[in-house]
Design a protein around this motif. Structure first.
Motif, PDB file in Angstrom:
ATOM      1  N   ALA A 239     -15.145   9.643 -11.246  1.00 36.35           N
ATOM      2  CA  ALA A 239     -13.827   8.703 -11.070  1.00 36.35           C
ATOM      3  C   ALA A 239     -12.738   8.507 -10.140  1.00 36.35           C
ATOM      4  O   ALA A 239     -12.401   6.989  -9.783  1.00 36.35           O
ATOM      5  N   VAL A 240     -12.433   8.707  -9.077  1.00 35.65           N
ATOM      6  CA  VAL A 240     -11.600   9.093  -7.874  1.00 35.65           C
ATOM      7  C   VAL A 240     -12.912   7.614  -7.292  1.00 35.65           C
ATOM      8  O   VAL A 240     -11.871   6.551  -6.616  1.00 35.65           O
TER       9      VAL A 240
ATOM     10  N   ARG B 190     -15.485  -6.727 -12.729  1.00 35.81           N
ATOM     11  CA  ARG B 190     -15.836  -6.142 -12.118  1.00 35.81           C
ATOM     12  C   ARG B 190     -15.016  -4.585 -11.890  1.00 35.81           C
ATOM     13  O   ARG B 190     -14.888  -3.803 -12.148  1.00 35.81           O
ATOM     14  N   ALA B 191     -13.726  -5.269 -11.525  1.00 44.72           N
ATOM     15  CA  ALA B 191     -12.930  -3.968 -11.052  1.00 44.72           C
ATOM     16  C   ALA B 191     -11.853  -3.380 -12.433  1.00 44.72           C
ATOM     17  O   ALA B 191     -11.897  -2.452 -12.687  1.00 44.72           O
ATOM     18  N   VAL B 192     -12.353  -3.968 -13.387  1.00 43.01           N
ATOM     19  CA  VAL B 192     -11.670  -3.711 -15.274  1.00 43.01           C
ATOM     20  C   VAL B 192     -12.812  -2.721 -15.398  1.00 43.01           C
ATOM     21  O   VAL B 192     -12.631  -1.143 -16.321  1.00 43.01           O
ATOM     22  N   GLU B 193     -13.667  -2.718 -15.323  1.00 41.79           N
ATOM     23  CA  GLU B 193     -14.945  -2.558 -15.533  1.00 41.79           C
ATOM     24  C   GLU B 193     -14.614  -1.406 -14.910  1.00 41.79           C
ATOM     25  O   GLU B 193     -14.843   0.310 -15.346  1.00 41.79           O
ATOM     26  N   LEU B 194     -14.577  -0.960 -13.521  1.00 41.28           N
ATOM     27  CA  LEU B 194     -15.020   0.441 -12.946  1.00 41.28           C
ATOM     28  C   LEU B 194     -13.488   1.013 -13.246  1.00 41.28           C
ATOM     29  O   LEU B 194     -13.819   2.614 -13.628  1.00 41.28           O
ATOM     30  N   VAL B 195     -12.782   0.937 -13.453  1.00 36.71           N
ATOM     31  CA  VAL B 195     -11.496   1.030 -13.786  1.00 36.71           C
ATOM     32  C   VAL B 195     -11.432   1.850 -15.402  1.00 36.71           C
ATOM     33  O   VAL B 195     -11.366   3.378 -15.559  1.00 36.71           O
ATOM     34  N   GLU B 196     -12.500   1.167 -16.203  1.00 35.74           N
ATOM     35  CA  GLU B 196     -12.562   1.583 -17.856  1.00 35.74           C
ATOM     36  C   GLU B 196     -13.355   3.146 -17.738  1.00 35.74           C
ATOM     37  O   GLU B 196     -13.286   4.246 -18.401  1.00 35.74           O
ATOM     38  N   GLN B 197     -14.906   2.924 -16.693  1.00 30.03           N
ATOM     39  CA  GLN B 197     -15.108   3.911 -16.723  1.00 30.03           C
ATOM     40  C   GLN B 197     -14.398   5.563 -16.208  1.00 30.03           C
ATOM     41  O   GLN B 197     -14.906   6.217 -15.931  1.00 30.03           O
TER      42      GLN B 197
ATOM     43  N   THR C  32     -10.935   3.927  -6.702  1.00 34.05           N
ATOM     44  CA  THR C  32     -10.169   3.303  -5.030  1.00 34.05           C
ATOM     45  C   THR C  32     -11.580   2.375  -4.936  1.00 34.05           C
ATOM     46  O   THR C  32     -10.927   1.345  -4.768  1.00 34.05           O
ATOM     47  N   ILE C  33     -12.761   2.013  -5.798  1.00 34.88           N
ATOM     48  CA  ILE C  33     -12.778   0.849  -5.045  1.00 34.88           C
ATOM     49  C   ILE C  33     -12.849  -0.295  -5.964  1.00 34.88           C
ATOM     50  O   ILE C  33     -13.008  -1.762  -5.701  1.00 34.88           O
ATOM     51  N   ALA C  34     -12.103  -0.335  -7.121  1.00 33.26           N
ATOM     52  CA  ALA C  34     -11.820  -1.389  -7.509  1.00 33.26           C
ATOM     53  C   ALA C  34     -10.219  -2.009  -7.139  1.00 33.26           C
ATOM     54  O   ALA C  34     -10.384  -3.277  -7.677  1.00 33.26           O
ATOM     55  N   SER C  35      -9.779  -1.173  -6.184  1.00 36.07           N
ATOM     56  CA  SER C  35      -9.243  -2.537  -5.653  1.00 36.07           C
ATOM     57  C   SER C  35      -9.703  -3.639  -4.403  1.00 36.07           C
ATOM     58  O   SER C  35      -8.993  -4.407  -4.932  1.00 36.07           O
ATOM     59  N   TYR C  36     -11.142  -3.073  -4.308  1.00 40.55           N
ATOM     60  CA  TYR C  36     -10.947  -3.643  -3.702  1.00 40.55           C
ATOM     61  C   TYR C  36     -11.639  -5.348  -4.272  1.00 40.55           C
ATOM     62  O   TYR C  36     -11.647  -6.435  -3.816  1.00 40.55           O
ATOM     63  N   TYR C  37     -12.536  -4.789  -5.415  1.00 42.91           N
ATOM     64  CA  TYR C  37     -13.389  -6.252  -6.474  1.00 42.91           C
ATOM     65  C   TYR C  37     -11.848  -6.714  -6.597  1.00 42.91           C
ATOM     66  O   TYR C  37     -11.871  -7.873  -7.201  1.00 42.91           O
ATOM     67  N   HIS C  38     -10.914  -5.931  -6.955  1.00 42.25           N
ATOM     68  CA  HIS C  38      -9.603  -6.530  -7.762  1.00 42.25           C
ATOM     69  C   HIS C  38      -9.035  -8.147  -6.829  1.00 42.25           C
ATOM     70  O   HIS C  38      -9.033  -9.188  -7.117  1.00 42.25           O
ATOM     71  N   GLU C  39      -9.049  -7.279  -5.306  1.00 42.24           N
ATOM     72  CA  GLU C  39      -8.522  -8.660  -4.171  1.00 42.24           C
ATOM     73  C   GLU C  39      -9.578  -9.473  -4.242  1.00 42.24           C
ATOM     74  O   GLU C  39      -8.728 -10.490  -3.634  1.00 42.24           O
ATOM     75  N   ASN C  40     -10.803  -9.013  -4.410  1.00 39.73           N
ATOM     76  CA  ASN C  40     -11.563 -10.082  -4.221  1.00 39.73           C
ATOM     77  C   ASN C  40     -11.981 -11.135  -5.264  1.00 39.73           C
ATOM     78  O   ASN C  40     -12.831 -11.644  -4.857  1.00 39.73           O
ATOM     79  N   SER C  41     -11.458 -11.236  -6.209  1.00 36.80           N
ATOM     80  CA  SER C  41     -10.718 -12.358  -7.471  1.00 36.80           C
ATOM     81  C   SER C  41     -12.480 -11.935  -8.642  1.00 36.80           C
ATOM     82  O   SER C  41     -12.778 -12.527  -8.955  1.00 36.80           O
ATOM     83  N   GLU C  42     -13.153 -10.429  -8.278  1.00 38.25           N
ATOM     84  CA  GLU C  42     -14.083  -9.635  -8.746  1.00 38.25           C
ATOM     85  C   GLU C  42     -13.184  -8.781 -10.131  1.00 38.25           C
ATOM     86  O   GLU C  42     -13.433  -8.110 -10.249  1.00 38.25           O
ATOM     87  N   LYS C  43     -11.902  -9.640 -10.935  1.00 36.78           N
ATOM     88  CA  LYS C  43     -11.643  -8.878 -11.438  1.00 36.78           C
ATOM     89  C   LYS C  43     -12.502  -8.288 -12.965  1.00 36.78           C
ATOM     90  O   LYS C  43     -11.954  -6.893 -13.363  1.00 36.78           O
TER      91      LYS C  43
END
Length: 253
Positions: A197-198, A215-222, A202-213
């Protein structure tokens, strides 16, 4: 040895706010004397303890020598942390930087000191050139070590800290973020649920800033599903879930 991680501290504008020593949290992320595997199986050692042959063995003497050496390192870490914290308390950033650099000379393998070094340079002294050099070296060392603690610490510095990231080389920063994220994801199957979960948060922030929203949402949901499924004290669990929900809301808009 599996160490259950502390949930991320409170977030600021949807970003992880980690246990930075600059925020007075020097003791929160300190993990010393981690159990190290040995070539001797536990069953074998227990048999020799029972029959009385272990105490006088060369293996026992070597194990005791390693234990004492680790205790000495722990004491040195503690002394160095106190010196850094004392300088931070009076907001003497140059003295704090000097103390941190001395700490790195003594114990270069401590990721907390590496993070403090980057934070002092970039957040307090605004020396982005030196800070970027230190951060780049930290990220490369983390990738080489392939340690979750190091990889997550480097990722926090690259994407989850209150820096003026526009002062850093754009392409190099995102290239490092991609490599760190891939390394972290490869380690996730070996981790327990809360550690994953940690990692995901943590890595969701990279995907969000990289405009892969997505993927970022998927990671936070997981991450959210993992935290919801674990047994934690109610206050810790609810705070962590609320934090993840805030991040999720931000990423979805």
């Amino acid at each position: 040895m599996s160490i259950t991680p502390e949930p991320p501290l409170k977030t600021c504008e949807g970003r992880l706010k980690h246990g930075s020593i600059l925020n007075g949290n020097i003791w929160l992320r300190r993990v010393s004397s981690q159990w190290k595997s040995t070539p001797y199986s536990l069953e074998c050692i227990l048999d020799r303890v029972i029959d009385g042959s272990w105490d006088s063995s060369a293996e026992a003497r070597e194990a005791e020598k390693e234990r004492l050496a680790e205790c000495e390192v722990d004491e040195l870490e503690r002394e160095l942390e106190i010196q850094i914290a004392a300088a931070i308390e009076v907001r003497d950033w140059k003295r704090a930087l000097s103390a941190t650099e001395e700490a790195l000379k003594s114990i270069p393998d401590n990721p907390t000191f590496r993070e403090a070094h980057v934070e002092l340079l970039m957040r307090k002294l605004h020396d982005f050139e030196a800070g970027w050099i230190a951060l780049g070296r930290f990220a490369r060392d983390a990738i080489e070590r392939n340690s979750a603690d190091w990889l997550l610490a480097a990722m926090r510095q690259l994407f989850c800290s209150p820096y003026e990231y526009s002062s850093l080389p754009f392409a190099e920063r995102f290239s490092m973020g991609k490599e760190l994220s891939n390394c972290i994801l490869r380690l996730c199957p070996q981790q327990d649920a809360l550690s994953r979960a940690v990692s995901y948060q943590t890595i969701a922030s990279y995907y969000h800033e990289n405009s892969e929203k997505s993927r970022a949402v998927e990671l936070v949901e997981q991450a959210l599903a993992l935290v919801q499924g674990e047994t934690l004290s109610d206050d810790v669990k609810q705070e962590w879930i609320a934090d993840l929900m805030r991040v999720l809301g931000k990423y979805k808009h």
